[in-house]
Design a protein around this motif. Structure first.
Motif, PDB file in Angstrom:
ATOM      1  N   CYS A   1     -10.814  11.390 -10.813  1.00  0.00           N
ATOM      2  CA  CYS A   1     -11.842  12.069 -11.431  1.00  0.00           C
ATOM      3  C   CYS A   1     -13.159  11.798 -12.456  1.00  0.00           C
ATOM      4  O   CYS A   1     -13.731  10.991 -13.068  1.00  0.00           O
ATOM      5  CB  CYS A   1     -12.484  13.212 -10.646  1.00  0.00           C
ATOM      6  SG  CYS A   1     -12.898  13.292  -8.604  1.00  0.00           S
ATOM      7  N   GLY A   2     -11.576  11.168 -13.611  1.00  0.00           N
ATOM      8  CA  GLY A   2     -11.539  12.106 -15.135  1.00  0.00           C
ATOM      9  C   GLY A   2     -11.626  10.530 -15.289  1.00  0.00           C
ATOM     10  O   GLY A   2     -12.923  10.078 -16.823  1.00  0.00           O
ATOM     11  N   VAL A   3     -10.922   9.454 -15.152  1.00  0.00           N
ATOM     12  CA  VAL A   3     -10.750   8.343 -14.948  1.00  0.00           C
ATOM     13  C   VAL A   3     -11.480   7.126 -14.145  1.00  0.00           C
ATOM     14  O   VAL A   3     -12.181   6.312 -15.119  1.00  0.00           O
ATOM     15  CB  VAL A   3      -9.681   7.394 -14.362  1.00  0.00           C
ATOM     16  CG1 VAL A   3      -8.860   6.155 -14.743  1.00  0.00           C
ATOM     17  CG2 VAL A   3      -8.574   7.703 -14.794  1.00  0.00           C
TER      18      VAL A   3
ATOM     19  N   LEU B   1       1.157  -1.651  -0.114  1.00  0.00           N
ATOM     20  CA  LEU B   1       0.032  -0.012   0.287  1.00  0.00           C
ATOM     21  C   LEU B   1       1.115   1.398  -0.315  1.00  0.00           C
ATOM     22  O   LEU B   1       0.038   2.621  -0.357  1.00  0.00           O
ATOM     23  CB  LEU B   1      -0.723   0.438   0.870  1.00  0.00           C
ATOM     24  CG  LEU B   1      -1.837  -1.024   1.591  1.00  0.00           C
ATOM     25  CD1 LEU B   1      -2.570  -1.532   2.628  1.00  0.00           C
ATOM     26  CD2 LEU B   1      -2.645  -0.803  -0.048  1.00  0.00           C
ATOM     27  N   ASN B   2       1.780   1.217   0.784  1.00  0.00           N
ATOM     28  CA  ASN B   2       2.608   2.395   0.045  1.00  0.00           C
ATOM     29  C   ASN B   2       3.028   3.055  -1.257  1.00  0.00           C
ATOM     30  O   ASN B   2       3.436   2.122  -2.191  1.00  0.00           O
ATOM     31  CB  ASN B   2       4.384   2.093   0.479  1.00  0.00           C
ATOM     32  CG  ASN B   2       4.167   1.711   2.849  1.00  0.00           C
ATOM     33  OD1 ASN B   2       3.533   2.875   3.608  1.00  0.00           O
ATOM     34  ND2 ASN B   2       4.722   1.072   3.340  1.00  0.00           N
ATOM     35  N   GLU B   3       3.222   4.077  -1.184  1.00  0.00           N
ATOM     36  CA  GLU B   3       3.193   4.374  -2.715  1.00  0.00           C
ATOM     37  C   GLU B   3       2.051   4.509  -3.668  1.00  0.00           C
ATOM     38  O   GLU B   3       1.572   5.236  -4.285  1.00  0.00           O
ATOM     39  CB  GLU B   3       4.470   3.269  -3.146  1.00  0.00           C
ATOM     40  CG  GLU B   3       5.588   4.024  -3.001  1.00  0.00           C
ATOM     41  CD  GLU B   3       6.126   5.240  -2.313  1.00  0.00           C
ATOM     42  OE1 GLU B   3       6.228   6.250  -2.813  1.00  0.00           O
ATOM     43  OE2 GLU B   3       6.496   5.028  -0.816  1.00  0.00           O
ATOM     44  N   LYS B   4       0.766   4.195  -3.036  1.00  0.00           N
ATOM     45  CA  LYS B   4      -0.768   3.865  -3.617  1.00  0.00           C
ATOM     46  C   LYS B   4      -1.512   5.344  -3.739  1.00  0.00           C
ATOM     47  O   LYS B   4      -1.101   5.833  -2.312  1.00  0.00           O
ATOM     48  CB  LYS B   4      -0.830   3.036  -3.146  1.00  0.00           C
ATOM     49  CG  LYS B   4      -0.742   2.001  -3.606  1.00  0.00           C
ATOM     50  CD  LYS B   4      -0.212   1.941  -4.800  1.00  0.00           C
ATOM     51  CE  LYS B   4       0.289  -0.212  -5.366  1.00  0.00           C
ATOM     52  NZ  LYS B   4       0.687  -0.412  -6.293  1.00  0.00           N
ATOM     53  N   SER B   5      -1.623   5.887  -4.770  1.00  0.00           N
ATOM     54  CA  SER B   5      -2.629   6.945  -4.537  1.00  0.00           C
ATOM     55  C   SER B   5      -3.854   6.277  -4.294  1.00  0.00           C
ATOM     56  O   SER B   5      -4.891   7.707  -3.988  1.00  0.00           O
ATOM     57  CB  SER B   5      -2.849   7.976  -5.674  1.00  0.00           C
ATOM     58  OG  SER B   5      -1.378   7.748  -5.801  1.00  0.00           O
ATOM     59  N   VAL B   6      -4.755   5.304  -4.669  1.00  0.00           N
ATOM     60  CA  VAL B   6      -5.985   5.225  -4.377  1.00  0.00           C
ATOM     61  C   VAL B   6      -5.929   3.612  -3.984  1.00  0.00           C
ATOM     62  O   VAL B   6      -5.237   2.357  -4.045  1.00  0.00           O
ATOM     63  CB  VAL B   6      -6.620   4.943  -5.966  1.00  0.00           C
ATOM     64  CG1 VAL B   6      -7.925   4.641  -5.465  1.00  0.00           C
ATOM     65  CG2 VAL B   6      -6.692   6.620  -6.200  1.00  0.00           C
TER      66      VAL B   6
ATOM     67  N   PHE C   1      -8.910  -1.457 -14.600  1.00  0.00           N
ATOM     68  CA  PHE C   1      -9.433   0.419 -15.378  1.00  0.00           C
ATOM     69  C   PHE C   1      -8.509   1.305 -15.174  1.00  0.00           C
ATOM     70  O   PHE C   1      -7.851   1.640 -15.305  1.00  0.00           O
ATOM     71  CB  PHE C   1     -10.313  -0.096 -15.495  1.00  0.00           C
ATOM     72  CG  PHE C   1     -10.758   1.228 -16.586  1.00  0.00           C
ATOM     73  CD1 PHE C   1     -10.861   0.546 -17.829  1.00  0.00           C
ATOM     74  CD2 PHE C   1     -11.073   2.937 -15.467  1.00  0.00           C
ATOM     75  CE1 PHE C   1     -11.534   2.030 -18.920  1.00  0.00           C
ATOM     76  CE2 PHE C   1     -11.552   4.020 -16.809  1.00  0.00           C
ATOM     77  CZ  PHE C   1     -11.197   3.336 -18.093  1.00  0.00           C
ATOM     78  N   LEU C   2      -8.840   1.627 -12.985  1.00  0.00           N
ATOM     79  CA  LEU C   2      -7.772   2.919 -13.038  1.00  0.00           C
ATOM     80  C   LEU C   2      -5.923   2.547 -13.292  1.00  0.00           C
ATOM     81  O   LEU C   2      -5.506   3.283 -13.485  1.00  0.00           O
ATOM     82  CB  LEU C   2      -7.981   2.826 -11.254  1.00  0.00           C
ATOM     83  CG  LEU C   2      -9.738   3.516 -10.707  1.00  0.00           C
ATOM     84  CD1 LEU C   2      -9.727   2.118  -9.424  1.00  0.00           C
ATOM     85  CD2 LEU C   2      -9.958   5.180 -11.388  1.00  0.00           C
ATOM     86  N   ASN C   3      -5.656   1.224 -12.907  1.00  0.00           N
ATOM     87  CA  ASN C   3      -4.409   1.183 -12.866  1.00  0.00           C
ATOM     88  C   ASN C   3      -3.510   1.176 -14.081  1.00  0.00           C
ATOM     89  O   ASN C   3      -2.840   1.763 -15.102  1.00  0.00           O
ATOM     90  CB  ASN C   3      -3.149  -0.619 -12.439  1.00  0.00           C
ATOM     91  CG  ASN C   3      -3.587   0.006 -10.785  1.00  0.00           C
ATOM     92  OD1 ASN C   3      -2.598   0.386 -10.523  1.00  0.00           O
ATOM     93  ND2 ASN C   3      -3.850  -1.099  -9.839  1.00  0.00           N
ATOM     94  N   GLU C   4      -4.851   0.786 -14.784  1.00  0.00           N
ATOM     95  CA  GLU C   4      -3.691   0.944 -16.438  1.00  0.00           C
ATOM     96  C   GLU C   4      -4.308   2.579 -17.120  1.00  0.00           C
ATOM     97  O   GLU C   4      -3.905   2.706 -18.338  1.00  0.00           O
ATOM     98  CB  GLU C   4      -5.142   0.355 -17.911  1.00  0.00           C
ATOM     99  CG  GLU C   4      -4.594  -0.883 -17.466  1.00  0.00           C
ATOM    100  CD  GLU C   4      -6.084  -2.554 -17.929  1.00  0.00           C
ATOM    101  OE1 GLU C   4      -6.866  -1.773 -19.148  1.00  0.00           O
ATOM    102  OE2 GLU C   4      -5.783  -3.177 -17.172  1.00  0.00           O
ATOM    103  N   ASN C   5      -4.826   2.906 -16.572  1.00  0.00           N
ATOM    104  CA  ASN C   5      -5.185   4.650 -17.453  1.00  0.00           C
ATOM    105  C   ASN C   5      -4.438   5.848 -16.247  1.00  0.00           C
ATOM    106  O   ASN C   5      -4.445   6.918 -15.851  1.00  0.00           O
ATOM    107  CB  ASN C   5      -6.944   5.072 -16.811  1.00  0.00           C
ATOM    108  CG  ASN C   5      -7.512   4.345 -18.871  1.00  0.00           C
ATOM    109  OD1 ASN C   5      -7.160   5.079 -19.408  1.00  0.00           O
ATOM    110  ND2 ASN C   5      -7.793   2.973 -17.732  1.00  0.00           N
TER     111      ASN C   5
END
Length: 162
Positions: free
Chosen positions: A104-106, A34-39, A61-65
Motif C-alpha cells: 500500500c505504501g509503495v 510465480l512461486n515465491e512472489k508476493s504480488v 517500481f514495485l520490485n525496486e521498492n
C-alpha cells in the motif's frame, strides 16, 4: 453531476482467484516464476491477455521498492493495451496479505510521486488480497484520485485481519 462526469466505482467483494489457482492453471514457464512472489499483476480489467500500457513500469517500481512482484505472462505472450486519455489505468493485482502494508505504501508512492496523479484525475485499479487461509477479497476502484484513499484503506484493513 453533468453527463460528462463519471460515476465512481468502489466495491469490496469475495473473489475466487487465488495464488494457488493461478499457479496451477498457468503454463509451466509462467508457474515456475510465480512461486515465491508476493504480488502478481494480472491482465487488465475485462481482458484475458492484455496489460495496460505502463504495466512494466509499475512492475519495475514495485520490485525496486521491495515488493516481490511478477507479471502473469511470459515475455513472448506479454502485450499491452494502449489506452489514451487522462485516466490512469493500473490494472489488477493479487497480493498476499503479509505484504499489504508495504504494498500500500509503495503503490501510493507510485501513483502520487512517480505518476504525479492529480486529485481531480481518474484512476482505475483492482486489488485482490489473499489471506493466510487462501480466501481472497477484491477491492475494485475507478474514480477520482482524491477518493483513492478509501480503496487503499480497504486493502490495508484486509491485511490487518491476518
Amino acid at each position: 453531476m453533468s453527463i460528462l462526469d463519471k460515476k465512481e466505482i468502489f466495491t469490496v467483494e469475495e473473489s475466487s482467484v487465488t495464488f494457488k489457482k493461478l499457479i496451477d492453471n498457468a503454463p509451466v514457464e509462467i508457474a515456475n516464476t510465480l512461486n515465491e512472489k508476493s504480488v502478481i499483476i494480472l491482465p487488465s480489467h475485462g481482458h484475458d491477455d492484455a496489460y495496460y500500457a505502463g504495466t512494466l513500469d509499475t512492475f519495475d517500481f514495485l520490485n525496486e521498492n521491495g515488493v516481490n512482484t511478477d507479471i502473469y505472462a511470459s515475455d513472448d505472450e506479454y502485450k499491452e493495451l494502449g489506452l489514451h486519455g487522462a485516466e490512469i489505468w493500473l490494472g489488477t493485482f493479487i497480493i498476499q496479505s503479509v505484504v499489504v502494508p508495504v504494498f500500500c505504501g509503495v503503490i501510493s508512492s507510485y501513483i502520487y510521486d512517480k505518476l504525479k496523479a492529480k486529485d481531480d484525475g481518474n484512476v482505475a485499479l483492482k486489488f485482490m488480497v489473499e489471506n493466510k487461509e487462501g480466501k481472497t477479497t477484491a477491492v475494485d476502484f475507478n474514480g477520482k484520485v482524491e477518493n483513492l484513499s478509501k480503496a487503499i484503506d480497504a486493502v490495508k484493513s484486509l491485511g490487518d485481519e491476518n
